[in-house]
Design an enzyme around this catalytic site. Sequence first.
Site, short mmCIF file in Angstrom:
data_model
loop_
_atom_site.label_atom_id
_atom_site.label_comp_id
_atom_site.label_asym_id
_atom_site.label_seq_id
_atom_site.Cartn_x
_atom_site.Cartn_y
_atom_site.Cartn_z
N PHE A 49 35.35 43.81 31.37
CA PHE A 49 34.34 44.03 32.42
C PHE A 49 34.86 45.06 33.41
O PHE A 49 35.96 44.93 33.93
CB PHE A 49 34.03 42.72 33.16
CG PHE A 49 32.93 42.87 34.16
CD1 PHE A 49 31.60 42.88 33.76
CD2 PHE A 49 33.21 43.04 35.51
CE1 PHE A 49 30.56 43.05 34.69
CE2 PHE A 49 32.19 43.21 36.44
CZ PHE A 49 30.86 43.21 36.02
N ASP A 69 42.53 48.66 35.05
CA ASP A 69 41.60 48.06 36.01
C ASP A 69 42.24 46.78 36.57
O ASP A 69 42.26 45.75 35.90
CB ASP A 69 40.28 47.78 35.29
CG ASP A 69 39.23 47.15 36.20
OD1 ASP A 69 39.61 46.52 37.20
OD2 ASP A 69 38.03 47.25 35.87
N LYS A 95 38.08 44.23 45.32
CA LYS A 95 38.12 42.78 45.59
C LYS A 95 39.12 42.38 46.69
O LYS A 95 38.86 42.57 47.86
CB LYS A 95 38.39 42.03 44.29
CG LYS A 95 37.19 42.03 43.34
CD LYS A 95 37.37 41.07 42.20
CE LYS A 95 36.20 41.07 41.24
NZ LYS A 95 35.10 40.23 41.66
N1 PLP Z 1 36.53 45.46 37.22
C1 PLP Z 1 36.89 44.17 37.15
C2 PLP Z 1 38.09 43.81 36.35
C3 PLP Z 1 36.16 43.19 37.80
O1 PLP Z 1 36.52 41.91 37.71
C4 PLP Z 1 35.02 43.58 38.56
C5 PLP Z 1 34.20 42.57 39.24
O2 PLP Z 1 34.18 41.41 38.89
C6 PLP Z 1 34.68 44.94 38.61
C7 PLP Z 1 35.46 45.85 37.94
C8 PLP Z 1 33.49 45.39 39.41
O3 PLP Z 1 33.73 45.21 40.78
P1 PLP Z 1 32.51 45.22 41.83
O4 PLP Z 1 31.71 43.99 41.57
O5 PLP Z 1 33.19 45.24 43.17
O6 PLP Z 1 31.73 46.46 41.57
#
Ligand code: PLP
Length: 403
Positions: free
Chosen positions: A136, A221, A250
């Site tokens: 994700f 990520d 986050k």
């Molecule tokens: N990347 C990862 C690993 C995530 O867990 C998330 C959100 O859960 C995102 C990207 C996307 O972040 P945002 O919801 O702040 O756009």
Amino acid sequence: MTSGADLRERFAAALMPNYGVPPLALTLGRGCEVYDADGRQYLDLIAGIAVSTLGHGHPALVKAVAHQAATLAHTSNLFVNERAVQLAERLVGLVGGDAKVFFANSGTEANEAALKLVKRAAGPDRRTFVAATAGFHGRTFGALALTGKESIREPFGPYGMDVRFVPHGDIDALTEAVDETCVAVFTEPTQGEAGVVPAPEGYLAAVRSLCDETGAAFVLDEIQSGIGRTGRWFAHQAEDVRPDVLTLAKGLGGGLPIGACVGFGRYADAFGKGDHGSTFGGNPVACAASLAVLDTIESEGLLAHTAVMGDLLAEQLDAVDHPLLAGQRGSGLWRALVLTGPHAAHVQEQAAARGFLVNAVAPGTIRLAPPLVITPEQIGVFIEALPTVLDAAEAAATKENQS
Ligand code: PLP
């Protein structure tokens, strides 16, 4: 005071239905505790999806945000603001130098910046991206194109991007997929939204060496795993592997919206002037919050605390013997309870009914990501209640099946 039921009704009428209607309306937070609109208290074991690093209402965060809002709340990127400079310097120090930072406002935007950055560095001939099945990376178009989970991605395609998906942690599949046509490999160290699923040890090193061999960029990520969640500043530090690009969000803002894309080595300077931007990115209030988060993690020894509390949580979860609980996995204060059946929604509901906020991240998986300031006593209270929560969830599932 407006009741929770009233707020939920108004939510349904005024907000788009993409989240459904959340079950609770929260109005106040103190430390690891939050309160709903009807005054009920909960132990927050999800922290706004791994965001509220310092818990709620931490004096350092409150002071930093209030002071910055009163001093200068916004500059845009037309002007330098000191907080963004300070925060970028801090992050460069934490990742080990030879890096530069782009600030965004969320995780998905951090990944969009990373996408453009690696494409800029790769030039026009490389077109393929490699990402992980069940991974994700966010909901905007580029990040979504790299998101493995088909139910999220497919309704919005096609994306005009060539993406090869490989199972998370599968070095053979990765070796097959990464070649000289690749722009980048995007991966999470542990997949958060898939249910806190770690890659086997050595996977990040394999990504690193395949990227070195083929010239593809390694984008890591750490939007969910970063900023202390695993007991280190960044999860990849456990393996001593450095990516080319690191994305964060986050927990970085402790509740204020901020994201960061960190480029190492040649990726530090891959953007030319005008290549990317964000009106709010690097906003002084968000950066002040983030500086307070980093300072407090340091001054309160929260990395070590997270490691110790994480071990305690794991140990105590392992000792819970219940037919609905198959086990737990994860690291630091980032854990999944693996259930023996697809009853996570019932567990989440029954936990909330007993004053615990947990997250049904997948049908058979509960995610825990509490504030890093959680205490042994608070963990103990949850563990004591867990068998009752699981009993009630089992009973609710049986009732549902019978009806
Ligand atoms: N990347 C990862 C690993 C995530 O867990 C998330 C959100 O859960 C995102 C990207 C996307 O972040 P945002 O919801 O702040 O756009």
